[in-house]
Design a protein around this motif. Structure first.
Motif, PDB file in Angstrom:
ATOM      1  N   ASP A   1     -10.106   2.324  -2.599  1.00 41.19           N
ATOM      2  CA  ASP A   1      -9.992   2.835  -3.978  1.00 41.19           C
ATOM      3  C   ASP A   1      -8.696   3.626  -4.156  1.00 41.19           C
ATOM      4  O   ASP A   1      -7.975   3.443  -5.135  1.00 41.19           O
TER       5      ASP A   1
ATOM      6  N   SER B   1     -15.042  -2.402  -9.609  1.00 38.74           N
ATOM      7  CA  SER B   1     -15.883  -1.225  -9.909  1.00 38.74           C
ATOM      8  C   SER B   1     -15.087   0.077  -9.769  1.00 38.74           C
ATOM      9  O   SER B   1     -15.655   1.143  -9.564  1.00 38.74           O
ATOM     10  N   LEU B   2     -13.764  -0.032  -9.897  1.00 34.29           N
ATOM     11  CA  LEU B   2     -12.910   1.148  -9.633  1.00 34.29           C
ATOM     12  C   LEU B   2     -13.001   2.190 -10.747  1.00 34.29           C
ATOM     13  O   LEU B   2     -12.934   1.857 -11.928  1.00 34.29           O
ATOM     14  N   ASP B   3     -13.161   3.453 -10.350  1.00 34.78           N
ATOM     15  CA  ASP B   3     -13.026   4.556 -11.309  1.00 34.78           C
ATOM     16  C   ASP B   3     -11.821   5.371 -10.830  1.00 34.78           C
ATOM     17  O   ASP B   3     -11.899   6.067  -9.817  1.00 34.78           O
ATOM     18  N   GLU B   4     -10.711   5.263 -11.587  1.00 34.82           N
ATOM     19  CA  GLU B   4      -9.453   5.897 -11.130  1.00 34.82           C
ATOM     20  C   GLU B   4      -9.599   7.400 -10.897  1.00 34.82           C
ATOM     21  O   GLU B   4      -8.864   7.980 -10.103  1.00 34.82           O
ATOM     22  N   ASN B   5     -10.551   8.005 -11.606  1.00 34.89           N
ATOM     23  CA  ASN B   5     -10.677   9.464 -11.469  1.00 34.89           C
ATOM     24  C   ASN B   5     -11.537   9.870 -10.274  1.00 34.89           C
ATOM     25  O   ASN B   5     -11.602  11.057  -9.946  1.00 34.89           O
ATOM     26  N   SER B   6     -12.167   8.899  -9.660  1.00 35.73           N
ATOM     27  CA  SER B   6     -13.049   9.284  -8.564  1.00 35.73           C
ATOM     28  C   SER B   6     -13.029   8.233  -7.441  1.00 35.73           C
ATOM     29  O   SER B   6     -13.995   7.488  -7.255  1.00 35.73           O
TER      30      SER B   6
ATOM     31  N   ARG C   1     -13.568   6.349  -4.157  1.00 38.67           N
ATOM     32  CA  ARG C   1     -14.682   6.510  -3.213  1.00 38.67           C
ATOM     33  C   ARG C   1     -14.235   6.443  -1.756  1.00 38.67           C
ATOM     34  O   ARG C   1     -14.896   6.964  -0.870  1.00 38.67           O
TER      35      ARG C   1
END
Ligand code: HEM
Length: 499
Positions: free
Chosen positions: A274, A263-268, A270
């Motif tokens: 991450d 569920s990784l979002d590189e721009n954010s 957590r």
């Protein structure tokens, strides 16, 4: 058997015995050799070195005696390895700050090399450790170490913690488990991005695995100096149990890593995991600093180093409060004046609460939870003060020698927060002499988090409760046990809600 057979058998046996005797003589004489220029110290016995001297004795007492006899830098042989102990503020600064290039490595050994694969902080040295530490520190700062952004997460935990204590209705209770759960949850928030309910069975299991290994690693120290003991039948030194627990903890952490990866979002990012995974994408999995094994061991290190330490310190603080009612009253007066009762204490209140700061500093000094710090190791022959510390030696920064230094702290065994305050009631600068978090490049990575926790948890506790002994005639003892940390013996107390 004819006479020739008999004679050849006899000569075979004689040769075997002779070889064994020569080998034994070589082994004994080698273990008695004391290289030139080694720091002074007791020579000990062949093979076992100074072990008998340490048996059934408080290690700190033994080291204090040896310092009196041999001076600030002394050496003793434990098994085949040399252990060099450095005492006193001057020698400690000279070694760990001035000669930091030589004194900032960790010792090798079975646990660090085979179990930890030279990863994390306890098991790594040199370039790999430097890169791991730089990444971890800057990421933890981004997530609020020492800053306000982490404060609201800690306050959420403080609220759950004091609410749980309130439910005990002032009845005698050992606050150990609750405190460990609360402090461990702070690491969960930072690394996994979530906290657990105290009743969560998975969380309880994780904590008990960590606690178990924390306790067992202290007894497994023998494997550092006598690696062969792990082959003894049974599990005398708990190595099998440690590996078993380690595998289970690893599976738990790996589960979190996989959930994060999917569920990784590189721009954010957590949380810590991450941020690590984002960096892993930049460097590639082959980089030993950013592979999954290092992530797992670093997360485990944050739990190990960041839970029992702060939790033990809070338990020492409560013990000193129970013994010192006037100090407890004075602290409460300060909190009522600065914060009142309608809101939680905040880090912004800290500058206006010098008595709290003095109290916490005195708890850090007298709690003395890491009297031997964490062992350092010589990765080459080190020349220091005209002496030679051989490659492979273990080096102990004896923080205890500073905490109990009567030249720095008058009546060092007396609990007295006032020693850190000037006539104007403000801190007098002596607080800087308390090096509970060690010194030099290996200084505790979590110091700012620990200081935030100690302030927020202890102020909130005193704002809501009066701490009393289990019964008026049963004050908890100051006896301690020395494992990986120096902890008070288990004790119960009453936390009575203030009206
Ligand atoms: C009152 C609480 C604490 C005390 C007294 C304390 C003390 C220490 C000491 C004495 C060392 C050994 C330094 C050396 O090798 O010379 C250390 C290392 C370390 N501590 Fe703490 N600590 C505390 C809390 C924490 C917390 C909350 C964390 C969590 C994030 C943490 C993370 C670490 C790490 C990762 C290291 C290894 C650093 C390295 O090898 O580079 N500590 N701590």
């Amino acid at each position: 058997m004819d006479i020739m057979d008999y004679l050849s058998l006899l000569s075979f046996n004689t040769v075997t015995v002779a070889i064994v005797v020569v080998l034994l003589i070589l082994l004994v004489s080698r273990s008695l050799q004391w290289p030139a220029n080694l720091p002074p110290g007791p020579t000990g016995y062949p093979i076992i070195g100074c072990l008998p001297m340490l048996k059934n004795r408080n290690l700190l007492d033994v080291f204090r005696e040896l310092r009196g006899k041999y001076g600030d830098v002394f050496c003793l042989k434990i098994g085949p390895k040399y252990t060099v102990v450095i005492n006193g503020s001057k020698a400690l600064k000279e070694a760990f700050v001035k000669h930091a290039d030589d004194f900032s490595d960790r010792p090798g050994g079975y646990i660090t090399e085979v179990i930890l694969k030279n990863k994390g902080f306890g098991g790594s040295s040199g370039e790999r450790w430097k890169r791991t530490r730089t990444f971890s520190l800057s990421t933890l700062r981004d997530f609020g170490f020492g800053r306000r952004s982490l404060e609201s997460r800690l306050q959420e935990e403080v609220t759950a913690y004091v609410d749980a204590i309130e439910k005990l209705n002032g009845k005698p209770h050992d606050l150990k488990d609750l405190t460990v759960q609360a402090i461990s949850n702070n690491i969960c928030s930072i690394t996994f991005g979530n906290r657990y309910e105290y009743s969560d069975e998975k969380f309880k299991r994780l904590i008990s695995l960590f606690a178990d290994n924390f306790r067992l690693v202290a007894t497994a120290g023998a494997v550092m100096n006598y690696p062969w003991v792990r082959f003894l039948p049974g599990d005398v030194f708990n190595i099998k149990q440690i590996i078993n627990n380690f595998d289970k903890i690893m599976a738990f952490v790996t589960g979190h890593i996989e959930e994060h990866r999917s569920s990784l979002d590189e721009n954010s990012p957590r949380d810590f995991i991450d941020a690590f995974l984002v960096e892993q994408q930049k460097h590639g999995m082959e980089d030993p600093v950013f592979d999954d094994m290092n992530l797992t061991v670093v997360v485990m290190a944050l739990f190990t180093a960041g839970t029992d330490t702060t939790a033990t310190m809070i338990r020492w603080a409560i013990l000193y409060l129970i013994h010192n009612k006037p100090i407890q009253d004075k602290l409460r007066q300060e909190i009522l004046t600065v914060v009142g009762t309608s809101r939680l204490p905040s880090l912004a209140d800290k500058p206006a609460m010098p008595y709290y700061e003095a109290f916490i500093t005195e708890v850090l000094r007298m709690g003395n939870i890491a009297p031997l710090a964490v062992p350092h190791g010589a990765k080459k022959d080190i020349h220091f003060r005209g002496m030679m510390i051989p490659n492979g030696s273990m080096i102990i920064p004896l923080l205890d020698s500073v905490m109990t230094d009567s030249e720095m702290f008058e009546n060092p065994y007396k609990f007295e927060p006032e020693r850190f305050l000037g006539k104007d009631g403000q801190l007098n600068g002596k607080e800087k002499n308390v090096i509970a978090f060690s010194l030099g490049r290996r200084v505790c990575l979590g110091e700012s988090l620990a200081r935030m926790e100690l302030f927020l948890f202890l102020t909130s506790l005193l704002q809501r409760f009066e701490f009393l002994p289990e019964s008026p005639d049963k004050l908890p003892s100051f006896d301690s046990t020395l494992g990986l940390v120096r902890a008070s013996k288990d004790y119960s107390c009453r936390a009575v809600k203030l009206s």
